[in-house]
Design a protein around this motif. Structure first.
Motif, PDB file in Angstrom:
ATOM      1  N   ALA A 117      27.272  45.985  80.426  1.00 55.49           N
ATOM      2  CA  ALA A 117      27.330  45.309  81.732  1.00 55.49           C
ATOM      3  C   ALA A 117      28.757  45.315  82.280  1.00 55.49           C
ATOM      4  N   PHE A 118      29.725  45.069  81.385  1.00 59.42           N
ATOM      5  CA  PHE A 118      31.109  44.956  81.835  1.00 59.42           C
ATOM      6  C   PHE A 118      31.651  46.307  82.284  1.00 59.42           C
ATOM      7  N   GLU A 119      31.330  47.367  81.548  1.00 62.59           N
ATOM      8  CA  GLU A 119      31.823  48.700  81.917  1.00 62.59           C
ATOM      9  C   GLU A 119      31.192  49.154  83.232  1.00 62.59           C
ATOM     10  N   ARG A 120      29.913  48.823  83.406  1.00 55.76           N
ATOM     11  CA  ARG A 120      29.237  49.164  84.671  1.00 55.76           C
ATOM     12  C   ARG A 120      29.929  48.440  85.828  1.00 55.76           C
ATOM     13  N   THR A 121      30.207  47.149  85.616  1.00 56.93           N
ATOM     14  CA  THR A 121      30.942  46.394  86.635  1.00 56.93           C
ATOM     15  C   THR A 121      32.317  47.009  86.857  1.00 56.93           C
ATOM     16  N   GLY A 122      32.959  47.471  85.773  1.00 52.85           N
ATOM     17  CA  GLY A 122      34.274  48.105  85.875  1.00 52.85           C
ATOM     18  C   GLY A 122      34.246  49.294  86.823  1.00 52.85           C
ATOM     19  N   VAL A 123      33.206  50.105  86.729  1.00 54.77           N
ATOM     20  CA  VAL A 123      33.061  51.251  87.634  1.00 54.77           C
ATOM     21  C   VAL A 123      33.009  50.761  89.075  1.00 54.77           C
ATOM     22  N   ARG A 124      32.218  49.715  89.297  1.00 56.94           N
ATOM     23  CA  ARG A 124      32.064  49.190  90.663  1.00 56.94           C
ATOM     24  C   ARG A 124      33.362  48.570  91.172  1.00 56.94           C
ATOM     25  N   LEU A 125      34.098  47.919  90.271  1.00 58.77           N
ATOM     26  CA  LEU A 125      35.387  47.333  90.671  1.00 58.77           C
ATOM     27  C   LEU A 125      36.332  48.430  91.137  1.00 58.77           C
ATOM     28  N   TYR A 126      36.408  49.518  90.353  1.00 58.93           N
ATOM     29  CA  TYR A 126      37.303  50.616  90.737  1.00 58.93           C
ATOM     30  C   TYR A 126      36.834  51.298  92.023  1.00 58.93           C
ATOM     31  N   GLU A 127      35.516  51.393  92.211  1.00 64.83           N
ATOM     32  CA  GLU A 127      34.992  51.962  93.460  1.00 64.83           C
ATOM     33  C   GLU A 127      35.487  51.135  94.653  1.00 64.83           C
ATOM     34  N   SER A 128      35.428  49.815  94.509  1.00 70.16           N
ATOM     35  CA  SER A 128      35.864  48.938  95.594  1.00 70.16           C
ATOM     36  C   SER A 128      37.369  49.028  95.808  1.00 70.16           C
ATOM     37  N   VAL A 129      38.124  49.116  94.690  1.00 75.03           N
ATOM     38  CA  VAL A 129      39.580  49.241  94.799  1.00 75.03           C
ATOM     39  C   VAL A 129      39.927  50.570  95.484  1.00 75.03           C
ATOM     40  N   LEU A 130      39.198  51.619  95.185  1.00 79.10           N
ATOM     41  CA  LEU A 130      39.428  52.919  95.825  1.00 79.10           C
ATOM     42  C   LEU A 130      39.214  52.833  97.339  1.00 79.10           C
ATOM     43  N   THR A 131      38.162  52.117  97.731  1.00 83.40           N
ATOM     44  CA  THR A 131      37.892  51.949  99.161  1.00 83.40           C
ATOM     45  C   THR A 131      39.040  51.198  99.828  1.00 83.40           C
ATOM     46  N   LYS A 132      39.537  50.161  99.130  1.00 82.47           N
ATOM     47  CA  LYS A 132      40.661  49.383  99.655  1.00 82.47           C
ATOM     48  C   LYS A 132      41.914  50.259  99.732  1.00 82.47           C
ATOM     49  N   PHE A 133      42.097  51.090  98.724  1.00 80.09           N
ATOM     50  CA  PHE A 133      43.228  52.022  98.686  1.00 80.09           C
ATOM     51  C   PHE A 133      43.164  52.953  99.913  1.00 80.09           C
ATOM     52  N   ASP A 134      41.983  53.503 100.174  1.00 80.22           N
ATOM     53  CA  ASP A 134      41.828  54.427 101.308  1.00 80.22           C
ATOM     54  C   ASP A 134      42.096  53.725 102.639  1.00 80.22           C
ATOM     55  N   ALA A 135      41.697  52.449 102.714  1.00 80.97           N
ATOM     56  CA  ALA A 135      41.851  51.718 103.982  1.00 80.97           C
ATOM     57  C   ALA A 135      43.284  51.243 104.205  1.00 80.97           C
ATOM     58  N   LEU A 136      43.954  50.837 103.128  1.00 77.76           N
ATOM     59  CA  LEU A 136      45.249  50.157 103.294  1.00 77.76           C
ATOM     60  C   LEU A 136      46.448  50.937 102.772  1.00 77.76           C
ATOM     61  N   GLY A 137      46.210  51.945 101.925  1.00 79.81           N
ATOM     62  CA  GLY A 137      47.329  52.708 101.369  1.00 79.81           C
ATOM     63  C   GLY A 137      47.984  52.020 100.186  1.00 79.81           C
ATOM     64  N   SER A 138      48.994  52.685  99.601  1.00 81.79           N
ATOM     65  CA  SER A 138      49.653  52.183  98.392  1.00 81.79           C
ATOM     66  C   SER A 138      51.125  51.911  98.662  1.00 81.79           C
ATOM     67  N   TRP A 139      51.973  51.842  97.650  1.00 80.94           N
ATOM     68  CA  TRP A 139      53.406  51.591  97.782  1.00 80.94           C
ATOM     69  C   TRP A 139      54.153  52.395  96.714  1.00 80.94           C
ATOM     70  N   ASP A 140      55.491  52.369  96.738  1.00 81.52           N
ATOM     71  CA  ASP A 140      56.279  53.083  95.734  1.00 81.52           C
ATOM     72  C   ASP A 140      55.909  52.573  94.344  1.00 81.52           C
ATOM     73  N   ASP A 141      55.585  53.482  93.445  1.00 79.13           N
ATOM     74  CA  ASP A 141      55.158  53.141  92.081  1.00 79.13           C
ATOM     75  C   ASP A 141      53.861  52.331  92.055  1.00 79.13           C
ATOM     76  N   GLY A 142      53.140  52.351  93.171  1.00 80.57           N
ATOM     77  CA  GLY A 142      51.815  51.747  93.222  1.00 80.57           C
ATOM     78  C   GLY A 142      50.798  52.758  92.717  1.00 80.57           C
ATOM     79  N   PRO A 143      49.500  52.395  92.722  1.00 77.80           N
ATOM     80  CA  PRO A 143      48.495  53.319  92.208  1.00 77.80           C
ATOM     81  C   PRO A 143      48.364  54.573  93.078  1.00 77.80           C
ATOM     82  N   THR A 144      48.035  55.699  92.450  1.00 86.24           N
ATOM     83  CA  THR A 144      47.654  56.886  93.201  1.00 86.24           C
ATOM     84  C   THR A 144      46.126  56.971  93.154  1.00 86.24           C
ATOM     85  N   ARG A 145      45.565  57.726  94.051  1.00 90.40           N
ATOM     86  CA  ARG A 145      44.106  57.859  94.088  1.00 90.40           C
ATOM     87  C   ARG A 145      43.610  58.498  92.781  1.00 90.40           C
TER      88      ARG A 145
END
Ligand code: FE2
Ligand code: FE2
Length: 232
Positions: free
Chosen positions: A74-102
């Motif tokens: 259950a937790f790993e499945r949720t983990g996938v969904r969490l990263y999916e949501s973070v990716l969407t946020k990344f695409d919408a808002l962008g990152s910073w120096d030494d921040g995450p890359t896609r």
């Protein structure tokens, strides 16, 4: 602006005399009378039942292992969904120096998915039903629900989402460590080795998220210093 009126209202509606003990007493009655959060479902097939019986004969406790494997699933499945949501946020808002890359976010997501798949296969090998929700799976879903809310809230920044993700990654590491110990205790050596590899990946997830967050906080602090100096 209305601070004065607020203070007046708080005087008009003072809390009743007494303490919190009636609330605690009511909770105690509920705690004592409630049923547990479900039970581990029995294996869905004859083959599964035979395997469970065999494990029990060997002195193993398959229900404990199935419960905890269900939790990890259950937790790993949720983990996938969490990263999916973070990716969407990344695409919408962008990152910073030494921040995450896609690419890094995608790598972590793919690893959560691979972990999910590995646990699913182990559950099937044990003759258990990976589609059934075990009690521990239910509890971790409730525990991690706040993380999911913070990440999917449209108002949170990517850094705030990462702060929530860090909570999940820390819990992830703890979960794997407990499971490795349990697998080893029950004599599932290969399982323990596979899970150790998963834990190593989770350790790296935790380090990455920590570093991204630190870089964000540092950048915000520097910007503030810059403002003080530049703005006067
Ligand atoms: Fe994970
Ligand atoms: Fe992770």
């Amino acid at each position: 602006m209305h601070a004065k009126q607020l203070l007046e209202i708080s005087k008009e509606h003072a809390p009743p005399p007494g303490d919190e003990s009636p609330l605690a007493n009511m909770r105690r009655d509920f705690f004592a009378a409630s049923q547990p959060i479900g039970t581990v479902p029995p294996p869905g097939s004859v083959k599964g039942m035979a395997k469970t019986a065999l494990e029990t004969l060997k002195g193993h406790k398959p229900t404990v292992l199935v419960d905890k494997l269900g939790e990890r699933l259950a937790f790993e499945r949720t983990g996938v969904r969490l990263y999916e949501s973070v990716l969407t946020k990344f695409d919408a808002l962008g990152s910073w120096d030494d921040g995450p890359t896609r690419a890094q976010l995608m790598q972590n997501r793919d690893e959560e998915l691979a972990h999910f798949e590995m646990v699913r296969q182990y559950l099937q090998k044990l003759g258990a039903d990976p589609t059934a929700m075990t009690p521990s799976a239910d509890v971790v879903a409730v525990i991690s629900s706040g993380v999911l809310k913070a990440i999917t809230d449209p108002r949170t920044t990517l850094a705030q989402a990462l702060q929530a993700l860090l909570v999940a990654e820390r819990a992830d590491i703890e979960g794997w460590q407990g499971l490795i110990q349990l697998a080893r205790e029950l004599g599932h050596e290969q399982m323990a080795r596979d899970f150790q590899e998963a834990e190593r990946a989770e350790q790296r997830h935790g380090v990455w998220v920590r570093q991204w967050l630190d870089a964000s906080v540092l950048q915000d602090a520097n910007r503030e210093i810059g403002k003080q100096h530049g703005g006067g």
